[in-house]
Design a protein around this motif. Structure first.
Motif, mmCIF file in Angstrom:
data_model
loop_
_atom_site.group_PDB
_atom_site.id
_atom_site.type_symbol
_atom_site.label_atom_id
_atom_site.label_comp_id
_atom_site.label_asym_id
_atom_site.label_seq_id
_atom_site.Cartn_x
_atom_site.Cartn_y
_atom_site.Cartn_z
ATOM 1 N N THR A 197 88.778 63.287 14.344
ATOM 2 C CA THR A 197 89.767 64.316 14.037
ATOM 3 C C THR A 197 90.693 63.913 12.897
ATOM 4 O OG1 THR A 197 89.733 65.089 16.327
ATOM 5 C CG2 THR A 197 91.627 65.727 14.989
ATOM 6 N N GLU A 200 88.966 64.462 9.691
ATOM 7 C CA GLU A 200 88.891 65.909 9.447
ATOM 8 C C GLU A 200 90.225 66.430 8.898
ATOM 9 O OE1 GLU A 200 87.718 67.760 13.070
ATOM 10 O OE2 GLU A 200 85.738 66.793 13.112
ATOM 11 N N ASP A 203 90.391 65.458 5.267
ATOM 12 C CA ASP A 203 89.509 66.337 4.492
ATOM 13 C C ASP A 203 90.187 67.684 4.257
ATOM 14 O OD1 ASP A 203 86.981 67.147 3.277
ATOM 15 O OD2 ASP A 203 86.684 68.351 5.066
#
Length: 275
Positions: A197, A200, A203
Motif C-alpha cells: 500500500t 501504491e 505511485d
C-alpha cells in the motif's frame, strides 16, 4: 528536524551530481567528444527535481536519502538523455536550453544522438550495479520505453494531425512527463524498503504530481500550437485542475505523516508557481 525544502533540494542536486561525476566516464577517456557531450548534457544546471523526489520518498519511508542514490542517478540520466533527443532537429529543433547551446549545436547532431544513447544505457548500468536497485530495472525500462516516455514523445510529435481532446492531452502528459516522476517516487520508496500500500501511495503521488507539474508548465508557456492543457481548458480551468492535482498528491503522501515533508513541499510549491 529542520524542514528546509530549498536546502534539501540543493543538497539533493549536490548529492546526485557528486555521484554522477564519479560514475560517468571522464572526458579524457576515448572517444573524448562523446564523453564530453554526455557530461555537457548531464551537468547543465538542472534543478534535479526527479532525484529530489526520489530522495524525498526515501525520507518519507524513514530512510536516509543516500539509500535512493542509484535510482536517483538513473532517473536523472534518463531525463538528460530525453532532453538531448527532444532538442534534435528531427524532434523539437531547439538551439538553446538553460541558456546554453543545445548538445547538437555544441557537438554536432550525430554526437548528440549518440551521447543521448549512451546516457540512457548508463542509466541501466547504474541500477544494475546495485543489488538493491536491480529489481527496478524493469520499472525504469517501462517508464522510459514505448508505452510511456518514448510513446508520449511520438504522440506529441504527431499532435497536429488530430483533434485536441482532454483525453489526448492527459495521455501525452502521463507518459512524457508523469512517468519519470512516478518512477522517482516508487524507486525511492522501494530502495527504502517499502512495499504494498505504501508503494501504491507513492505511485499515486508521482502520477498526480507529474500531471500537476505539466499543467503548471503549460500555463507558464501559454502554448497554443502544441500538446497543451490550454488547448482544451481555459487558463482558469487549468489553474483549478492544477490545484486539484496537488491536493490529490498531498492526500496520497499523507499516509507517511510528517516524514513526507519533502514530497508535501514540492507539491505545494507548484501552487506557488501558478501564474
Amino acid at each position: 528536524m529542520d524542514h528546509d525544502l530549498d536546502k534539501f533540494i540543493s543538497d539533493s542536486a549536490q548529492r546526485v551530481d557528486h555521484y554522477l561525476d564519479k560514475s560517468l566516464a571522464p572526458v579524457v577517456d576515448p572517444p573524448e567528444i562523446l564523453h564530453e557531450a554526455m557530461r555537457y548534457a548531464v551537468f547543465s544546471g538542472g534543478k534535479r527535481l526527479r532525484p529530489a523526489i526520489c530522495f524525498g520518498a526515501a525520507v518519507a519511508a524513514g530512510a536516509s536519502p543516500d539509500a535512493a542514490l542509484p535510482a536517483a542517478a538513473a532517473v536523472e540520466l534518463v531525463h538528460a538523455y530525453s532532453l538531448v533527443h527532444d532538442d534534435l532537429p528531427c524532434m523539437d529543433d531547439d538551439d538553446e536550453r538553460r541558456g546554453r547551446p543545445t548538445a547538437h549545436v555544441r557537438f554536432g547532431e550525430a554526437n548528440a544522438l549518440l551521447a543521448g544513447d549512451a546516457l540512457l544505457t548508463e542509466a541501466f548500468a547504474q541500477l544494475g550495479s546495485s543489488d538493491r536497485a536491480a529489481p527496478l530495472v524493469a520499472q525504469l525500462a517501462r517508464a522510459a520505453g514505448s508505452r510511456e516516455l518514448i510513446g508520449g514523445q511520438v504522440d506529441d510529435l504527431g499532435w497536429a494531425s488530430g483533434t485536441p481532446t482532454f483525453h489526448r492531452v492527459v495521455s501525452v502528459h502521463l507518459r512524457k512527463t508523469a512517468a519519470l516522476f512516478r518512477f522517482s517516487a516508487l524507486a525511492g520508496g522501494t530502495l527504502a524498503g517499502l512495499a504494498g500500500t505504501e508503494l501504491e501511495s507513492l505511485d499515486h503521488f508521482g502520477r498526480a504530481y507529474g500531471l500537476a507539474f505539466q499543467t503548471v508548465d503549460d500555463l507558464d508557456d501559454q502554448g497554443a500550437e502544441e500538446c497543451s492543457i490550454l488547448q482544451v481548458m481555459t487558463p482558469n480551468e487549468a489553474r483549478a485542475r492544477a490545484s486539484e492535482l496537488v491536493e490529490e498528491a498531498l492526500e496520497a503522501c499523507s499516509i507517511f505523516g510528517d516524514q513526507a515533508w519533502v514530497l508535501t513541499g514540492v507539491a505545494e510549491a507548484l501552487v506557488g508557481r501558478l501564474p
